[in-house]
Design an enzyme around this catalytic site. Structure first.
Site, PDB file in Angstrom:
ATOM      1  N   ARG A 217       0.766  -1.208   0.133  1.00  0.00           N
ATOM      2  CA  ARG A 217       0.022   0.098   0.149  1.00  0.00           C
ATOM      3  C   ARG A 217       0.957   1.303  -0.025  1.00  0.00           C
ATOM      4  O   ARG A 217       1.767   1.345   0.770  1.00  0.00           O
ATOM      5  CB  ARG A 217      -0.972   0.165   1.279  1.00  0.00           C
ATOM      6  CG  ARG A 217      -2.133  -0.887   1.173  1.00  0.00           C
ATOM      7  CD  ARG A 217      -3.033  -0.694   0.194  1.00  0.00           C
ATOM      8  NE  ARG A 217      -4.164  -1.643   0.075  1.00  0.00           N
ATOM      9  CZ  ARG A 217      -4.133  -2.770  -0.584  1.00  0.00           C
ATOM     10  NH1 ARG A 217      -3.423  -2.994  -1.467  1.00  0.00           N
ATOM     11  NH2 ARG A 217      -5.448  -3.456  -0.850  1.00  0.00           N
ATOM     12  N   HIS A 265      -0.583  -0.295  -9.929  1.00  0.00           N
ATOM     13  CA  HIS A 265      -1.223  -1.151  -8.977  1.00  0.00           C
ATOM     14  C   HIS A 265      -1.447  -2.441  -9.911  1.00  0.00           C
ATOM     15  O   HIS A 265      -2.582  -2.943 -10.041  1.00  0.00           O
ATOM     16  CB  HIS A 265      -2.316  -0.645  -8.423  1.00  0.00           C
ATOM     17  CG  HIS A 265      -2.809  -1.371  -7.197  1.00  0.00           C
ATOM     18  ND1 HIS A 265      -3.207  -0.863  -5.968  1.00  0.00           N
ATOM     19  CD2 HIS A 265      -2.868  -2.957  -6.878  1.00  0.00           C
ATOM     20  CE1 HIS A 265      -3.284  -1.801  -5.049  1.00  0.00           C
ATOM     21  NE2 HIS A 265      -3.035  -2.756  -5.458  1.00  0.00           N
TER      22      HIS A 265
HETATM   23  C1  OXD Z   1      -4.863  -5.639  -3.364  1.00  0.00           C
HETATM   24  C2  OXD Z   1      -5.442  -6.689  -4.451  1.00  0.00           C
HETATM   25  O1  OXD Z   1      -5.413  -5.887  -2.056  1.00  0.00           O
HETATM   26  O2  OXD Z   1      -5.156  -6.022  -5.401  1.00  0.00           O
HETATM   27  O3  OXD Z   1      -4.321  -4.635  -3.577  1.00  0.00           O
HETATM   28  O4  OXD Z   1      -5.907  -7.569  -4.124  1.00  0.00           O
END
Ligand code: OXD
Length: 302
Positions: A217, A265
């Site tokens: 994160r 991400h």
């Molecule tokens: C997260 C996912 O929790 O992509 O970031 O599962």
């Protein structure tokens, strides 16, 4: 429970489309209701189950019948909102393929740095054919967070020849562990205890020239302090799959850091089929009053 109550889906409709199809294939009778601000209070009042990624502000307080929140992701920090009633159960997705995908991303970034690729990429742009001493990479890697994802990163990196240590809160002081790490891989959950953990003091504790990979994160990292550590040469670089603000804005200073590799991400996503199967297994447990698989301890935050 009301078996005909719709399941409230809290996710971007385009992103959630494969999941919706996977659930429909396994349980065509289930009604999935995508959240919209236009939903009537009476509809929200009947919601017992939420499947999603993030609560829109204030929504949890408008779901008086809510019993279970199922995260379609590994992390639940965006669902653990303060207005969630105390008795509401929570679970998350645990996808071994996602853990492997994340570990592959981490291995790619660690190998890229350890084998000096950024230097050769720069040389190629300058048409410069210069060899530098290069031995097999045996650097020390510290993996922060020793859950499914952290352990899989550790397993893969160890198989590649790196000296891996896992760290979790019970392992002892973080800064002492950081002092012995050429690479730091962040695989921690986001909780009040881990927010901002990677700050100026943490960067100063790492050996000069260390490298950070964050697949957890963005809020773990104090980004302004990371930039200072990069600019002073204390850190050699960072690979950031997650950032404090996602999507990153145009004027985010991280874009301009030459030693930072940014990805949006994507280290790995959970498979819609796994999320669907785990959600339906959880729903069956909830209806039969059995313990939920992959339950989250709301106090701990993971
Ligand atoms: C997260 C996912 O929790 O992509 O970031 O599962």
């Amino acid at each position: 429970m009301n078996p005909t109550a719709p399941i409230l889906l809290l996710a971007d409709p385009a992103m959630a489309a494969p999941l919706v199809s996977a659930i429909a294939a396994l349980a065509p009778e289930l009604q999935l209701l995508p959240y919209s601000r236009a939903l009537e209070p009476a509809t929200l009042a009947g919601i017992e189950v939420v499947l999603g990624w993030r609560f829109p502000p204030g929504l949890a307080a408008r779901l008086p019948a809510l019993r279970w929140v199922c995260a379609m992701a590994a992390g639940v920090d965006k669902l653990l909102v303060p207005e969630l009633a105390p008795g509401v159960l929570m679970s998350r997705t645990v996808d071994p393929d996602q853990a492997l995908g994340i570990a592959q991303y981490v291995a790619m970034m660690v190998l890229r740095q350890a084998r000096g690729l950024p230097v050769y990429e720069q040389q190629q742009r300058a048409r410069q054919w210069t060899r530098h001493p290069m031995a097999a990479a045996r650097s020390r890697v510290l993996v922060l967070g020793w859950g499914e994802v952290g352990r899989e990163c550790g397993r893969l990196l160890a198989a590649l020849g790196f000296a891996v240590t896992g760290w979790q809160r019970s392992s002892g002081p973080l800064h002492a562990a950081l002092a012995c790490a050429d690479f730091v891989v962040d695989a921690l959950p986001l909780t009040p205890q881990t927010e901002g953990l990677l700050n100026a003091a943490a960067f100063a504790a790492m050996p000069r020239g260390a490298y950070l990979v964050n697949i957890a994160r963005g809020a773990h990292v104090v980004e302004a302090e990371l930039i200072k550590a990069l600019q002073s040469g204390q850190l050699a670089g960072a690979a950031l799959d997650v950032q404090a603000v996602e999507p990153m804005t145009d004027d985010d200073p991280l874009w301009h850091q030459p030693a930072v590799t940014i990805t949006p991400h994507i280290a790995a996503q959970s498979s819609p089929h796994t999320v669907a199967a785990q959600f339906l297994a959880g729903l069956a447990c909830l209806r039969e009053g059995r313990p939920l698989p992959n339950a989250v301890d709301r106090e701990r935050g993971y």
